[in-house]
Scaffold this motif. Structure first.
Motif, PDB file in Angstrom:
ATOM      1  N   GLN A 427       3.032 -13.011  11.898  1.00 29.79           N
ATOM      2  CA  GLN A 427       1.738 -12.325  12.034  1.00 29.79           C
ATOM      3  C   GLN A 427       0.677 -13.372  12.369  1.00 29.79           C
ATOM      4  OE1 GLN A 427       0.847  -9.644   8.778  1.00 29.79           O
ATOM      5  NE2 GLN A 427      -1.344  -9.670   9.233  1.00 29.79           N
ATOM      6  N   ASP A 429      -2.296 -13.415  13.393  1.00 32.34           N
ATOM      7  CA  ASP A 429      -3.698 -13.224  13.004  1.00 32.34           C
ATOM      8  C   ASP A 429      -3.859 -13.000  11.502  1.00 32.34           C
ATOM      9  OD1 ASP A 429      -2.497 -10.761  12.843  1.00 32.34           O
ATOM     10  OD2 ASP A 429      -4.104  -9.666  13.864  1.00 32.34           O
ATOM     11  N   ALA A 431      -5.116 -13.726   8.364  1.00 33.05           N
ATOM     12  CA  ALA A 431      -6.190 -14.599   7.874  1.00 33.05           C
ATOM     13  C   ALA A 431      -5.819 -15.241   6.544  1.00 33.05           C
ATOM     14  CB  ALA A 431      -7.486 -13.799   7.734  1.00 33.05           C
ATOM     15  N   HIS A 434      -3.628 -18.258   7.160  1.00 28.68           N
ATOM     16  CA  HIS A 434      -4.415 -19.347   7.745  1.00 28.68           C
ATOM     17  C   HIS A 434      -5.251 -20.043   6.672  1.00 28.68           C
ATOM     18  CE1 HIS A 434      -3.745 -19.077  12.089  1.00 28.68           C
ATOM     19  NE2 HIS A 434      -3.733 -17.767  11.992  1.00 28.68           N
ATOM     20  N   TRP A 456     -10.919 -19.358   9.213  1.00 24.38           N
ATOM     21  CA  TRP A 456     -10.275 -18.032   9.165  1.00 24.38           C
ATOM     22  C   TRP A 456     -10.746 -17.196   7.977  1.00 24.38           C
ATOM     23  CZ3 TRP A 456      -7.004 -15.188  12.226  1.00 24.38           C
ATOM     24  CH2 TRP A 456      -6.571 -15.811  13.388  1.00 24.38           C
ATOM     25  N   ARG A 459     -12.548 -14.055   8.755  1.00 24.61           N
ATOM     26  CA  ARG A 459     -11.841 -12.874   9.246  1.00 24.61           C
ATOM     27  C   ARG A 459     -11.044 -12.183   8.149  1.00 24.61           C
ATOM     28  NH1 ARG A 459      -9.268 -14.933  15.008  1.00 24.61           N
ATOM     29  NH2 ARG A 459     -10.586 -16.768  15.264  1.00 24.61           N
TER      30      ARG A 459
END
Length: 740
Positions: A427, A429, A431, A434, A456, A459
């Motif tokens: 995945q 993206d 957050a 990250h 990040w 987000r």
């Protein structure tokens, strides 16, 4: 119930009787025309005209009975049909009587009438379809399927039989056969919105969400305004993560039917996923106003309250839902998450175990259970629980994130980073992954990758509730600032604000006029900060500005590494006059004055790890020291303990952080848990000893005895998770030579 029956007129009579019969047949034909056109009063007049001449006319009795049922006179309708059947046990009349009995809830009687009708006319399609529909209501899907198949053997193009056959097949789990049946139905009538709708349901169960959405769109185009279609569109769009479109579809469904509770609940779930928990909560309350025991609404209400950090209320909502449905695995898991936020770790563990007792293959429960065991410092048990989760769902990024977090806490840096990388491969993206990876990089001193990943956080869904959209552009460190006004705005954490406000003079040095927005309790403390032209508290009106930057983004904007951290001896300053007042209030200096703060902010999840039970500090209190309490507020369970110690309480006289700063200026040393007080003391350049848990927050790094952020700080670390005794013993050992 529609009028579909046509009976031949009586034949073979002669004379006066024949003329009367032909006259009745003509009137009856006209009545049926009115009836079929929906002109019920005209049809009733004609039926009664026939019955006036022939009171025992079976067809007139039958059809007038059907009409009376359609007009709401159910008892009269049944009496007329029974009278007709007593005269002539016609299959159509028996079928209609069965339909009426079924609609009135007398299912066994309905099936008996259908059976009698089929004995009279074994191939009567309408009866076979009605019987099949009734059997579906009884969940006798195999028998229903057989009834529909008999009807279709007689007439292969009967749309109702095809549609309802698809429903029986879907209920039996024969999804491919159901799909084929709906395709056949659409060949009969391409504009059958029911067939498009039901085909969409099957496709969604087959995990063909995009194809299902196409079907719901077709159904909605053919028959707009039907709440059920719009609600299923919303569910499908939500499954495709097209959340704003899903919310719009649910809103349309609710507008069409404001009492559509399922759509209200589903829209609440979407609002929660969008980070709009206040609106989600409002929709749950709407459902509960209709039905206070609506289980889904209670569970969804708990979810919204959990997101709003109203944990006690969330727990109550989950408990109410579980009282009604104790086998809801999702609710048990969410209840566990709430108990974890309340730091009731043993109760949280029990809630996850209850979910797993119901379904040992529920991977999310194993993951969350592992996280609670991590909170309890039971690392071996935690890793075993997470391994179970990964064995069940190796494709879930959240499982790899949890594994990375555990390994990071255990100090296994390389394998932790590999777990985070695996989560992000699944995945990209994500957050949370990250941010976790960034925190580990920062802990290890890899600031280049750490600050980049730390962005990040902006987000992360948990952050979204606190974020504000600005029309002005964000400043990222490269754009020139000469002559511009920049808004530097704090995020919720007081620790971050105290740590990163050191960058404000650097921003001003770029030629900007700096407006600094901070938490209200820090406003007066920050007012004289170098470089800040204007300091305001969050919630106050904002002046005009050209660009903005969150305060914790400044280390990334300045490409900070360990060697370039701005580290003045002090960058915050207490009011000297207020410090003198404190010095006078504390009295004559006869021994060391040491300020003590033992707890961080109680709403933070990691507070249970970094805060210290006040009773654990007892080994320090026989030293020859003037102990001054800096803790505010003091938890009620510490009130009695404090009264039996030499710690002097002044918390009633501490207003905001400016008061605390002035008091620190009158002390020789501050000893604090990882808390805002520790950061404040470091920012003031005061001598501060910080007691750190294992693992520590990223900002303290992993093994250092000093801090690159605060030159005046000395760090005392737990040698193992939960071991405060040795850390406090080290503090005592360091103090003893100073108190002789």
């Amino acid at each position: 119930m529609t009028v579909e029956h046509r009976h031949d007129a009586y034949a073979g009579a002669s004379g006066h009787d024949a003329r009367g019969q032909w006259q009745s047949a003509a009137i009856l034909s006209r009545a049926q025309q009115w009836h079929g056109a929906g002109r019920f009063d005209d049809a009733a007049r004609e039926y009664l005209a026939v019955l006036a001449n022939e009171p025992d006319h079976p067809q007139a009795l039958h059809l007038y009975g059907v009409l009376q049922f359609q007009r709401g006179a159910a008892d009269h309708a049944e009496a007329l049909l029974r009278q007709s059947i007593a005269i002539e046990p016609d299959a159509h009349a028996l079928s209609d009587l069965g339909a009426i009995a079924g609609e009135r809830g007398r299912i066994d009687e309905a099936l008996d009438h259908f059976a009698a009708a089929l004995r009279a006319a074994p191939d009567d399609v309408q009866t076979l379809v009605r019987r099949g529909n009734t059997l579906i209501g009884l969940r006798r899907y195999d028998d229903a399927l057989a009834s529909f198949d008999r009807a279709l053997a007689v007439s292969p193009l009967v749309l109702d039989a095809l549609c309802n056959r698809g429903g029986a097949l879907r209920a039996l789990g024969r999804l491919d056969d159901a799909l084929d049946t709906y395709d056949r139905a659409l060949m009969v009538d391409p504009h059958s919105f029911e067939s498009w709708f039901n085909r969409g349901l099957v496709l969604r169960e087959l995990r063909r969400a995009a194809d299902a959405l196409h079907c719901f769109n077709r159904a909605n185009a053919i028959r707009p305004g039907i709440a059920a279609i719009m609600a299923e569109r919303g569910r499908t769009l939500a499954g495709l993560d097209r959340l704003n479109e899903a919310l719009a579809a649910f809103n349309e469904a609710i507008a069409a039917d404001p009492e559509r509770l399922d759509a209200l609940c589903d829209s609440a779930a979407v609002l929660e996923r969008l980070g709009r928990a206040d609106e989600a909560l409002a929709r749950c309350e709407r459902v509960l106003a209709f039905d206070p025991d609506h289980v889904r609404a209670l569970a969804s209400r708990g979810n919204a309250l959990l997101q709003l950090e109203r944990h006690d209320e969330a727990l109550d909502s989950y408990d109410r839902a579980l009282a009604l449905d104790p086998r809801s695995i999702d609710t048990l898991c969410n209840r566990g998450a709430t108990l974890r936020e309340l730091k009731r770790f043993d109760a949280a563990l029990a809630s996850y175990d209850a979910a797993l007792a119901l379904d040992a293959r529920f991977a999310e429960a194993w993951t969350n259970r592992g996280s609670v065991l991590q909170d309890l410092n039971r690392y071996d048990d935690a890793i075993a629980s997470l391994d179970r989760a990964l064995a069940l769902r190796p494709d879930q990024a959240t499982q790899w994130l949890a594994r990375g977090n555990l390994l990071a806490d255990m100090g296994q840096v390389d394998v932790a980073l590999a777990a985070y990388d695996h989560a992000l491969a699944l995945q990209p993206d994500f957050a949370g992954a990250h941010c976790a990876r960034a925190a580990l990089h920062l802990t290890e001193g890899d600031f280049a990758r750490g600050w980049h990943g730390y962005e990040w956080r902006l987000r992360d869904a948990r952050f979204a509730r606190h974020a504000r959209p600005f029309t002005q552009p964000a400043w990222r460190g490269d754009e020139p600032l000469d002559g511009k006004t920049i808004l530097i705005h704090a995020e919720p954490g007081l620790d971050d604000t105290l740590q990163f406000c050191r960058y404000v003079p650097l921003v001003a040095a770029r030629g900007a006029r700096v407006v600094l927005e901070v938490q209200p309790t820090l406003r007066s403390m920050m007012a004289p900060l170098a470089g800040a032209a204007h300091v305001i508290a969050r919630g106050e009106p904002l002046p005009a500005f050209d660009c903005h930057v969150p305060l914790p983004s400044l280390p990334h904007a300045f490409r900070t590494n360990v060697d370039t951290i701005p580290r003045p001896a002090a960058y915050l300053h207490a009011d000297p006059q207020r410090t003198r007042q404190w010095d006078t209030l504390l009295g004559e200096r006869r021994r060391l004055r040491i300020g003590l703060a033992w707890a961080g902010h109680s709403v933070q999840r990691n507070d249970a790890g970094r805060s210290i039970d006040f009773a654990r500090l007892a080994p320090l209190f026989d030293l020859d020291v003037d102990w001054i309490g800096l803790q505010k507020p003091v938890h009620e369970h510490n009130e009695a303990l404090l009264a039996d110690t030499p710690v002097r309480r002044v918390d009633d006289e501490l207003g905001d952080f400016a008061d605390t700063a002035a008091l620190i200026g009158a002390l020789d040393l501050v000893i604090a848990a990882d808390s805002a007080v520790a950061h404040l003391a470091g920012a003031l350049g005061a001598q501060v000893w910080v007691l750190l848990p294992d693992p520590p927050a990223w900002r303290w790094m992993r093994t250092r005895g000093d801090s690159p952020w605060y030159p005046s700080a000395r760090l005392f670390r737990q040698p193992a998770p939960g071991n405060w005794a040795d850390a406090i013993g080290a503090v005592r050992a360091a103090l003893e030579p100073m108190t002789r």
